[in-house]
Each structure stands twice: as C-alpha cells, then as structure tokens.
Scaffold this active site. Structure first.
Site, PDB file in Angstrom:
ATOM      1  N   LEU A  19      -6.206  -0.872  -4.329  1.00 30.13           N
ATOM      2  CA  LEU A  19      -5.944  -1.699  -5.522  1.00 30.13           C
ATOM      3  C   LEU A  19      -6.720  -3.008  -5.438  1.00 30.13           C
ATOM      4  CD1 LEU A  19      -2.159  -1.842  -6.500  1.00 30.13           C
ATOM      5  CD2 LEU A  19      -4.077  -1.557  -8.059  1.00 30.13           C
ATOM      6  N   TYR A 159       9.270   2.466   3.735  1.00 31.89           N
ATOM      7  CA  TYR A 159       8.421   1.864   2.695  1.00 31.89           C
ATOM      8  C   TYR A 159       9.248   1.499   1.471  1.00 31.89           C
ATOM      9  CZ  TYR A 159       4.582   1.703  -0.748  1.00 31.89           C
ATOM     10  OH  TYR A 159       3.709   1.339  -1.728  1.00 31.89           O
TER      11      TYR A 159
HETATM   12  N1  SER Z   1       1.431   5.808  -3.066  1.00 30.68           N
HETATM   13  C1  SER Z   1       2.597   5.407  -2.317  1.00 30.68           C
HETATM   14  C2  SER Z   1       2.702   6.182  -1.065  1.00 30.68           C
HETATM   15  O1  SER Z   1       2.361   7.345  -1.081  1.00 30.68           O
HETATM   16  C3  SER Z   1       3.842   5.598  -3.124  1.00 30.68           C
HETATM   17  O2  SER Z   1       3.939   4.638  -4.109  1.00 30.68           O
HETATM   18  O3  SER Z   1       3.173   5.683  -0.092  1.00 30.68           O
END
Ligand code: SER
Length: 348
Positions: A19, A159
């Site tokens: 990003l 996460y």
């Molecule tokens: N793209 C992220 C991941 O796979 C999930 O939002 O960890």
C-alpha cells in the site's frame, strides 16, 4: 529538506509495503511533501517522490527514535501503514504485537505531540482489516452474509486482535486522551477495514489473502501455483488502485460528515475457484492446483465472506472503480503483463 509553504506534509509509515509504495506515487504526483518511513529500504525508483526517507532503525515505528526525529515537522496527516500481516503474525505473535500495537501507540503519541506543538489537528489514517471479524464455522460466515462494522468482532488471529485494539486506541486518542487532566486531543483518527488487496505491481508479504495475488502473479510469470485454500473459499478483495483511492477519499472527507471512525470498504468477493478460472482465461497456460493448508484455511474461513460498506458510501461517497470484471480486464491483466515483460527474472 525542500518543502514549499503550499505543500501539505504527510508521513507514511510502512512505506515500502504494498500500500505504501502505491500511495507514495499518488501523493508525490499530488505535490504533497512525503516523509517515507520503513525499516526496509524503499525501492530506489520511489525516492524521487519523497522529501525525506527514513530507513532501517530510523524508520522503525517500534522505537522512540522516529518520534524524536519527526516531532518538529509540521506534519498534518499520517498514513500509518506499518504492520505485520496475518500469516506472519501467527508465526511470531510477540513481534507482531510489538509492531502492530506499540508501533501504533507511538504514532498516535507522535500525532498528539505534533498537534500540541502546532496547535492543529493531525490526521491518522489507519488500515484495519477484515481479520477483525471472526466466525466459528464456514456455515456461520455464509449465514452472516455482508457483515456490518459492529458485528462479529471476534478475531481469531493475532493480526485481527491487534488491528481491532488499534482501532479502539485511535478512537481513544481522538476523544478521551488524558481525559482526567482535561487535555485537548489533537488526533483525528480514521480507519478503513481493507479486504484482501490485489496489486499488479507488488506481492504481499505474510498475509493469508495472498493466494489471490500469488495465483495471478505466478500465471503471469508462467510458473505453477499451489493454492493453499479450498476452491469454495470466499472473502472480499479489492484492486490496489481502489485501496489507495479509499485512503485518500477518507482522508479528504469533512470530519463533520463522518458518522463513525472505522469503515468497511468493499469491491468484489469471488471464491478462490472463480479467481483461478479468471486467471486461466487470461493466461491459458496457467497451472493452478489446490493443495489445502488446513491451518491457513482456518484463518480465511473465520473471516467474513463479504462486507457491507453502506456507511462509507453514505458518509464519504465511497464507490469502487473496479468491480471484479473490470479489475482483471482494465487493471490487473494489462499492468501485470507489462510488469513481467519489463523485468528480468532476478528481480521478480
Ligand atoms: N490481507 C490481510 C492478510 O492476509 C488481511 O486483511 O493478512
């Protein structure tokens, strides 16, 4: 550093990530003074878009060095992108917590300190994730359909846990910071819950939605791909240009128009089998085989099948420019063909 009075000064953390790289180009082209920070090196071709590049320890959000280095800069907006993604976070939860949570706390403190010094609000734009949602079974996930922001907040990954916590930290810094001493908050925190992102230029590192971009890049390079989830696996995805647009649209929205601080954004939600079929249509020699990694499968099975993004559409005019068909036909396939036509196999 050469910064002109008319330029807004923007900090991007995690600038070398997917990003970050896409955002740097966009902001550089919009004449913002960009400060790029990352522990990793920035690809050399991006440095021309940046006024300052902080790499290695100097770009590390987990130390106080970054704050000391930047507190005197009149930064008005921070895109805090530095984070460890879901698969990598499961492999080292303590490190991921340090980067995702302590890193975010440090950036919120920095925003508050800069705001205090210049007596103006500092925006913190934060990419959150569909990993904040958690379903106990595939049945429950499909029953729920398009999930809204306040439902199913039962993350099953480190996460997701850290991102949900950081959303709430950001809200705290915006409204309740040191509330007992009556301190003014200078932070304007806004978050987007991103679906899996698919870029034609870069590959993600350590995510669990990675099967979609990996499938496409492997086919474009002419190498076989073993997909680690079942064909029927469904989660939302988005083309990278829409991800960058969403960050900028939310940043530019009038604060008074925002009815919330954390927004879902959606674009399309194909199954892994649909992605494989589309990739094979564009790259007929593609070799895609499904070989399920049950543990990574459990992670994507716990994420929502799709998101309800009505709030973003209503409050700040969100609308993806790329639906599934257009994403492949007009962005992913042409751009990826060009990418692999111009790079050598060493830098793939
Ligand atoms: N793209 C992220 C991941 O796979 C999930 O939002 O960890």
């Amino acid at each position: 550093m050469a910064v002109h009075d008319s330029q807004e000064m923007v900090l991007i953390t995690g600038a070398s990530g997917e990003l970050g790289q896409a955002l740097i180009k966009e902001l550089g082209n919009r004449n913002s003074a960009v400060i790029a920070a990352d522990v990793r090196s920035l690809p050399p071709e991006l440095t021309r878009y940046c006024s300052v590049v902080l790499e290695g320890e100097r770009g590390d959000v987990t130390t106080s060095e970054l704050g000391y280095a930047l507190v005197e800069y009149p930064i008005t907006r921070i895109f805090h992108l530095a984070a460890v993604l879901s698969t990598a976070a499961e492999r080292d939860p303590v490190r991921a917590h340090q980067i995702n949570v302590q890193g975010t706390l440090n950036i919120l403190e920095l925003a508050q300190a800069i705001g205090q010094r210049y007596e103006r609000t500092v925006q913190v734009i934060f990419p959150s994730t569909i990993a904040v949602y958690g379903f106990a079974s595939v049945h429950d996930k499909h029953q729920a359909g398009k999930v809204t922001e306040d439902n199913a907040l039962e993350p099953r990954t480190l996460y997701g846990v850290t991102k949900l916590h950081c959303e709430r930290l950001g809200i705290y810094y915006s409204h309740y910071y040191k509330q007992l001493s009556g301190e003014q908050s200078w932070v304007d925190f806004r978050a987007l819950r991103f679906p899996g992102l698919i870029s034609a230029e870069t590959l993600p590192t350590g995510g669990t939605s990675d099967y979609a971009p990996e499938m496409l890049h492997a086919a474009a390079r002419g190498v076989p791909y073993l997909c680690f989830v079942r064909p029927d696996t469904q989660i939302p995805f988005m083309a990278m240009p829409d991800g960058v647009r969403a960050l900028l649209l939310l940043a530019q929205a009038e604060r008074s128009r925002l009815s919330r601080q954390v927004y879902n954004i959606g674009a399309f939600a194909p199954t892994a089998a649909e992605i494989a079929t589309t990739v094979a249509e564009y790259f007929p020699s593609a070799s895609i085989t499904f070989q399920v990694d049950t543990r990574r499968q459990a992670i994507v099975d716990s994420w929502c099948a799709d998101v309800n993004d009505n709030a973003a559409r209503r409050d700040w005019g969100w609308e993806p420019q790329y639906d599934y068909v257009r994403a492949f036909a007009e962005y992913l396939v042409p751009a990826i063909k060009q990418r692999y036509a111009t790079v050598t196999t060493e830098n793939v």
